[in-house]
Design a protein around this motif. Structure first.
Motif, PDB file in Angstrom:
ATOM      1  N   ALA A  22      21.022   6.436   6.128  1.00  0.00           N
ATOM      2  CA  ALA A  22      21.179   7.256   4.921  1.00  0.00           C
ATOM      3  C   ALA A  22      22.627   7.710   4.773  1.00  0.00           C
ATOM      4  O   ALA A  22      23.297   8.011   5.763  1.00  0.00           O
ATOM      5  CB  ALA A  22      20.261   8.467   4.987  1.00  0.00           C
ATOM      6  N   SER A  23      23.112   7.741   3.528  1.00  0.00           N
ATOM      7  CA  SER A  23      24.504   8.129   3.333  1.00  0.00           C
ATOM      8  C   SER A  23      24.652   9.608   2.940  1.00  0.00           C
ATOM      9  O   SER A  23      25.697  10.199   3.184  1.00  0.00           O
ATOM     10  CB  SER A  23      25.183   7.230   2.287  1.00  0.00           C
ATOM     11  N   ALA A  24      23.626  10.213   2.365  1.00  0.00           N
ATOM     12  CA  ALA A  24      23.728  11.625   1.982  1.00  0.00           C
ATOM     13  C   ALA A  24      23.800  12.498   3.244  1.00  0.00           C
ATOM     14  O   ALA A  24      23.050  12.296   4.195  1.00  0.00           O
ATOM     15  CB  ALA A  24      22.529  12.028   1.130  1.00  0.00           C
ATOM     16  N   GLN A  25      24.693  13.465   3.237  1.00  0.00           N
ATOM     17  CA  GLN A  25      24.966  14.285   4.412  1.00  0.00           C
ATOM     18  C   GLN A  25      23.709  14.989   4.932  1.00  0.00           C
ATOM     19  O   GLN A  25      23.440  15.010   6.135  1.00  0.00           O
ATOM     20  CB  GLN A  25      26.070  15.296   4.082  1.00  0.00           C
ATOM     21  N   ALA A  26      22.930  15.546   4.012  1.00  0.00           N
ATOM     22  CA  ALA A  26      21.725  16.284   4.424  1.00  0.00           C
ATOM     23  C   ALA A  26      20.720  15.345   5.095  1.00  0.00           C
ATOM     24  O   ALA A  26      20.093  15.701   6.101  1.00  0.00           O
ATOM     25  CB  ALA A  26      21.087  16.964   3.210  1.00  0.00           C
ATOM     26  N   ASP A  27      20.596  14.137   4.526  1.00  0.00           N
ATOM     27  CA  ASP A  27      19.667  13.164   5.109  1.00  0.00           C
ATOM     28  C   ASP A  27      20.131  12.730   6.495  1.00  0.00           C
ATOM     29  O   ASP A  27      19.318  12.515   7.398  1.00  0.00           O
ATOM     30  CB  ASP A  27      19.555  11.936   4.204  1.00  0.00           C
ATOM     31  N   ARG A  28      21.432  12.609   6.650  1.00  0.00           N
ATOM     32  CA  ARG A  28      21.967  12.200   7.954  1.00  0.00           C
ATOM     33  C   ARG A  28      21.707  13.281   9.001  1.00  0.00           C
ATOM     34  O   ARG A  28      21.274  12.987  10.117  1.00  0.00           O
ATOM     35  CB  ARG A  28      23.469  11.926   7.860  1.00  0.00           C
ATOM     36  N   ALA A  29      21.958  14.514   8.641  1.00  0.00           N
ATOM     37  CA  ALA A  29      21.747  15.622   9.589  1.00  0.00           C
ATOM     38  C   ALA A  29      20.280  15.708   9.984  1.00  0.00           C
ATOM     39  O   ALA A  29      19.941  15.894  11.165  1.00  0.00           O
ATOM     40  CB  ALA A  29      22.224  16.939   8.961  1.00  0.00           C
ATOM     41  N   SER A  30      19.425  15.527   9.001  1.00  0.00           N
ATOM     42  CA  SER A  30      17.999  15.605   9.281  1.00  0.00           C
ATOM     43  C   SER A  30      17.543  14.430  10.156  1.00  0.00           C
ATOM     44  O   SER A  30      16.707  14.588  11.059  1.00  0.00           O
ATOM     45  CB  SER A  30      17.257  15.659   7.936  1.00  0.00           C
ATOM     46  N   ALA A  31      18.109  13.255   9.931  1.00  0.00           N
ATOM     47  CA  ALA A  31      17.755  12.105  10.770  1.00  0.00           C
ATOM     48  C   ALA A  31      18.222  12.319  12.213  1.00  0.00           C
ATOM     49  O   ALA A  31      17.509  11.984  13.165  1.00  0.00           O
ATOM     50  CB  ALA A  31      18.376  10.823  10.197  1.00  0.00           C
ATOM     51  N   LEU A  32      19.407  12.889  12.383  1.00  0.00           N
ATOM     52  CA  LEU A  32      19.898  13.139  13.744  1.00  0.00           C
ATOM     53  C   LEU A  32      19.011  14.157  14.459  1.00  0.00           C
ATOM     54  O   LEU A  32      18.671  13.988  15.634  1.00  0.00           O
ATOM     55  CB  LEU A  32      21.353  13.623  13.704  1.00  0.00           C
ATOM     56  N   ASP A  33      18.625  15.213  13.747  1.00  0.00           N
ATOM     57  CA  ASP A  33      17.722  16.205  14.343  1.00  0.00           C
ATOM     58  C   ASP A  33      16.415  15.567  14.769  1.00  0.00           C
ATOM     59  O   ASP A  33      15.887  15.840  15.850  1.00  0.00           O
ATOM     60  CB  ASP A  33      17.437  17.326  13.326  1.00  0.00           C
ATOM     61  N   ASP A  34      15.896  14.726  13.890  1.00  0.00           N
ATOM     62  CA  ASP A  34      14.624  14.081  14.201  1.00  0.00           C
ATOM     63  C   ASP A  34      14.756  13.171  15.420  1.00  0.00           C
ATOM     64  O   ASP A  34      13.850  13.097  16.260  1.00  0.00           O
ATOM     65  CB  ASP A  34      14.151  13.285  12.979  1.00  0.00           C
TER      66      ASP A  34
END
Lengths: 279, 279
Positions: free
Chosen positions: A70-82
């Protein structure tokens, strides 16, 4: 006995409730299981761990982390958390490795190169967490037919490039016959993986034709398709790999088989086509 | 004009009789066509050549030779003879290159390595004939999803290894976006092909999802799927390639379009997504 290193991926018997599958494994002489995060959701982490311990089962792997394109910052942060949560779950289950599926291409930009760069950045960002948890990250090259919608990592060599760029000994690759059997440089790339200590897991299932309507479900019992399991297993064994060999099949016909029948078929094929060549 | 290098592969308009397709091309501003051996069978070599000449059409390529994986001696000899005939047909049509599809794996032995060795031997055996005829052999890496049943050549690098081993300047590769777009080493391998004078042809069409029931027919109009044509076309152009750019689509929906509609769509997409980046 010759089933010692055989592990069953939970999705191979997807239509069987996980508790029932776990109980069926020791009865079939199988001592190891690859679990999915859906199983954690269903039973809870502590309960799932207790069940495998009570049955004397090893957990060969946890599926799956990744989806880091994902390129959107929020999506990236959420993917890393997951992914960090997935690492913690793997550790709690005693699974040595978390299988990572990269994620696909965004149809809005069609930028496969950018997607691959984001995967490499994401893997580097969570590698330290994996090291601390004592869990490895098995980057999974998926068959190129899934490059658009599922995984922009398509070959072992590419996975190793990303693993090496992460700068952590915790990152490596899983060799899944279905995804890589066609690779002209398969033997060389398996050797490369092992030479850097990054050959983390070996999964087997066959390439069946014709492809199923959902191509993901074309994975067949070893021996039913085009893959030469003795040859590929010898390549893996020649590197010194002596870990679990996990059977991961997604196939509507296999899911229709009673679990005991499926496990007996898998065990028989494993003893014929894999175990004699596994070192 | 910007359609100068656009060629239409005959199978793109498979449901249109070849005579009708040939006449439709100049009317659509298109000056080059990729023919199939089936067209030769239907019209005869002299008649087909006369038609293209009368219409002022170049022949960009002839499809196809190859299918060199058979292990039985008689089958191999017959395949080599057939390839020599295909070379002669390409020469007679004025096609600079014969597109070669390797052939698949024999389910009886599942020996992909052996099949690849037989392809290399077969290509080496006919390369001299191609040289004498003034025709090049464009080895076509097919998408790995066809490795089992259609082509054991899966990447540009692998095709180049085979081309180089043939010891002839007449052997090279065709870059078809559908088959190679996913390759993590695409740019490097295109550069390698051009550096050795072996980048012989460039074909474009898109990777559409979901896959068609016959995966071969998932090839779409450029722009309909996941492929980044500007980027790949820039890679090809950067090597100095200035040859024909052939649109080869196998798709039931495209075949249902009237030929004029299909050609207009192809031309518009070409002018938008390919020509501005083609050098």
């Amino acid at each position: 006995m010759s089933l010692d290193r055989l592990a069953i991926n939970r999705w191979t018997c997807r239509t069987t409730p996980v508790e029932q599958l776990l109980e069926a494994l020791p009865a079939a002489g199988i001592g190891s299981v690859g679990l999915w995060r859906e199983d954690v959701e269903k039973l809870g982490l502590a309960q799932l761990r207790r069940r495998t311990d009570d049955l004397g089962l090893r957990v060969s792997s946890l599926c799956r982390g990744g989806f880091l394109t994902a390129s959107a910052q929020a999506d990236r942060a959420s993917a890393l958390d997951d992914n960090r949560r997935a690492i913690d779950e793997a550790a709690a289950l005693g699974a040595p490795t978390l299988v990572m599926v990269a994620g696909g291409v965004d149809l809005a930009d069609k930028d496969i190169r950018g997607a691959r760069e984001r995967v490499a950045e994401g893997v580097a960002a969570i590698a330290g967490h994996a090291e601390q948890a004592g869990v490895t990250l098995s980057l999974e090259p998926l068959h190129p037919m899934f490059a658009a919608d599922r995984a922009v990592i398509s070959t072992i060599d590419q996975a190793l490039d990303i693993a090496e760029s992460a700068g952590s000994p915790a990152v490596g690759v899983v060799v899944d016959t279905y995804h890589v059997w066609w690779d002209p440089y398969l033997e060389r790339s398996i050797e490369r993986a092992a030479a850097s200590g990054r050959l983390l897991a070996y999964q087997v299932c066959d390439w069946n034709l014709p492809l199923a309507a959902e191509p993901l479900f074309s994975r067949g019992y070893t021996g039913d398709g085009y893959i030469d399991f003795p040859s590929i297993t010898r390549m893996v064994a020649a590197t010194g790999y002596r870990g679990d060999i996990e059977v991961e099949i997604f196939n509507e016909d296999v899911w229709a088989d009673p679990v005991g029948t499926a496990l007996a078929t898998i065990a028989a094929r494993y003893e014929e086509l894999v175990a004699p060549y596994a070192g």
